[in-house]
Design a protein around this motif. Structure first.
Motif, PDB file in Angstrom:
ATOM      1  N   GLY A 132       0.803  -1.210   0.000  1.00  0.00           N
ATOM      2  CA  GLY A 132       0.000   0.000   0.000  1.00  0.00           C
ATOM      3  C   GLY A 132       0.832   1.253   0.000  1.00  0.00           C
ATOM      4  N   SER A 133       0.187   2.354   0.406  1.00  0.00           N
ATOM      5  CA  SER A 133       0.813   3.670   0.313  1.00  0.00           C
ATOM      6  C   SER A 133       0.482   4.505   1.530  1.00  0.00           C
ATOM      7  CB  SER A 133       0.319   4.383  -0.956  1.00  0.00           C
ATOM      8  OG  SER A 133       0.757   5.716  -0.991  1.00  0.00           O
ATOM      9  N   ALA A 165      10.916   5.638   6.901  1.00  0.00           N
ATOM     10  CA  ALA A 165       9.865   4.635   6.715  1.00  0.00           C
ATOM     11  C   ALA A 165       9.882   4.074   5.298  1.00  0.00           C
ATOM     12  CB  ALA A 165       8.498   5.240   7.028  1.00  0.00           C
ATOM     13  N   ALA A 166      10.149   4.925   4.311  1.00  0.00           N
ATOM     14  CA  ALA A 166      10.198   4.452   2.928  1.00  0.00           C
ATOM     15  C   ALA A 166      11.297   3.412   2.752  1.00  0.00           C
ATOM     16  CB  ALA A 166      10.420   5.626   1.977  1.00  0.00           C
ATOM     17  N   ALA A 167      12.461   3.675   3.348  1.00  0.00           N
ATOM     18  CA  ALA A 167      13.575   2.726   3.239  1.00  0.00           C
ATOM     19  C   ALA A 167      13.253   1.415   3.944  1.00  0.00           C
ATOM     20  CB  ALA A 167      14.840   3.348   3.825  1.00  0.00           C
ATOM     21  N   GLN A 170      10.088  -0.606   2.118  1.00  0.00           N
ATOM     22  CA  GLN A 170      10.112  -0.858   0.683  1.00  0.00           C
ATOM     23  C   GLN A 170       9.982  -2.342   0.345  1.00  0.00           C
ATOM     24  OE1 GLN A 170      13.574   0.703  -1.292  1.00  0.00           O
ATOM     25  NE2 GLN A 170      12.614   0.621  -3.305  1.00  0.00           N
ATOM     26  N   GLU A 171      10.687  -3.188   1.090  1.00  0.00           N
ATOM     27  CA  GLU A 171      10.632  -4.624   0.801  1.00  0.00           C
ATOM     28  C   GLU A 171       9.266  -5.221   1.106  1.00  0.00           C
ATOM     29  OE1 GLU A 171      13.799  -6.704   2.682  1.00  0.00           O
ATOM     30  OE2 GLU A 171      15.380  -5.717   1.514  1.00  0.00           O
ATOM     31  N   LYS A 172       8.477  -4.552   1.933  1.00  0.00           N
ATOM     32  CA  LYS A 172       7.131  -5.023   2.244  1.00  0.00           C
ATOM     33  C   LYS A 172       6.108  -4.521   1.229  1.00  0.00           C
ATOM     34  CE  LYS A 172       7.946  -5.303   7.235  1.00  0.00           C
ATOM     35  NZ  LYS A 172       7.504  -4.856   8.581  1.00  0.00           N
ATOM     36  N   GLY A 173       6.569  -3.745   0.258  1.00  0.00           N
ATOM     37  CA  GLY A 173       5.651  -3.234  -0.749  1.00  0.00           C
ATOM     38  C   GLY A 173       4.835  -2.049  -0.284  1.00  0.00           C
ATOM     39  N   ILE A 174       5.304  -1.365   0.758  1.00  0.00           N
ATOM     40  CA  ILE A 174       4.606  -0.183   1.269  1.00  0.00           C
ATOM     41  C   ILE A 174       5.410   1.052   0.897  1.00  0.00           C
ATOM     42  CG2 ILE A 174       3.768   1.022   3.313  1.00  0.00           C
ATOM     43  CD1 ILE A 174       3.437  -1.716   4.650  1.00  0.00           C
TER      44      ILE A 174
END
Length: 275
Positions: A132-133, A165-167, A170-174
């Protein structure tokens, strides 16, 4: 098909202003939306409007600086819609006050809402979000705005939260991004140096885009959107040259600044009056 069809989104501070615009635009584009606000009456009005227009919306009232209320907003989303795909950390306050004349209690309240509210909601959301986003509300005030230092500090924190948080996610697809908008709201009215700006609805398409799968490759970005101008903001980075010395003392440091290191104009100078 609507760009957010099948997605469930939490929008904090959605009773009015930017949050209301984000929530209604997301709903218009197919999202089921949780309307969070400290004012339950306003939150219900927004939810009723969305429902009246054929959308899906439920209310989760409460202050996001309370971790239990932040968790409740996420739990409301998963209970009502079976999932959570997006989070818009919009809830926030600002005020003008010169250093030396600011109220410590007011400072604390601002940091708790703007920073801890974002952290608590993000922490709760990622426990249930599979992909998600997350969209945070930043501001160019993060570079430092006179007479709004507490607010500037909170938005500097939002930039750091977004990048970290982005870093991590990222591997979780968020994906995690921040928008830095200018729009006519209650907060901009309180800002005596605010520049002319459009209504909150002008910012909403950017947030809807970032919540959508169309932005699948966009994460860790600070995105400025103001008065029809859209651009990505640069992140903090070193400025050359990088000088090395086996032993530094006051004189050698002074010489370095006098002859080799050229201080950069502060960001608030480059931006004029920072916003």
């Amino acid at each position: 098909m609507a760009i957010l069809a099948g997605k469930a989104v939490v929008v904090t501070g959605a009773g009015q202003g930017l949050g209301r615009a984000f929530a209604t635009h997301a709903a218009h584009n197919g999202a089921a939306v949780v309307i969070n606000d400290v004012d339950e009456r306003l939150a219900k009005q927004v939810a009723d409007l969305i429902t009246l227009q054929g959308g899906k919306a439920v209310v989760s009232p409460g202050p996001v600086q309370d971790p239990e209320q932040a968790q409740a907003a996420v739990d409301t989303c998963t209970a009502a819609f079976g999932r959570i795909d997006g989070l818009v950390n919009n809830a926030g306050i600002r005020y003008q006050a010169e250093l030396g004349q600011d109220d410590p209690a007011r400072m604390r309240e601002l940091i708790e809402i703007n920073v801890l509210g974002t952290l608590y909601c993000t922490n709760a959301a990622v426990q249930s979000m599979r992909r998600g986003s997350i969209v945070n509300l930043g501001s160019v005030a993060m570079v430092g705005q006179p007479a709004a230092v507490a607010y500037s500090a909170s938005k500097g924190a939002i930039a750091s939260i977004t990048a970290g948080a982005a870093a991590e996610l990222q591997e979780k697809g968020i994906r995690v991004n921040a928008v830095c908008p200018i729009a006519s709201t209650r907060m901009s009215v309180a800002d005596t140096k605010a520049v002319p700006s459009g209504p909150p609805e002008t910012i909403a398409p950017l947030v809807t885009y970032l919540l959508s799968d169309h932005a699948a490759k966009i994460t860790g970005q600070l995105i400025r959107f103001a008065n029809g101008a859209l651009h990505v903001m640069g992140q903090t980075s070193p400025k050359g040259p990088v000088l090395e010395n086996d032993e530094w003392d006051v004189d050698s440091i002074a010489e370095a600044f006098e002859r080799q290191l050229e201080p950069e104009d502060p960001a608030w100078v480059r931006w004029g009056v920072a916003r």
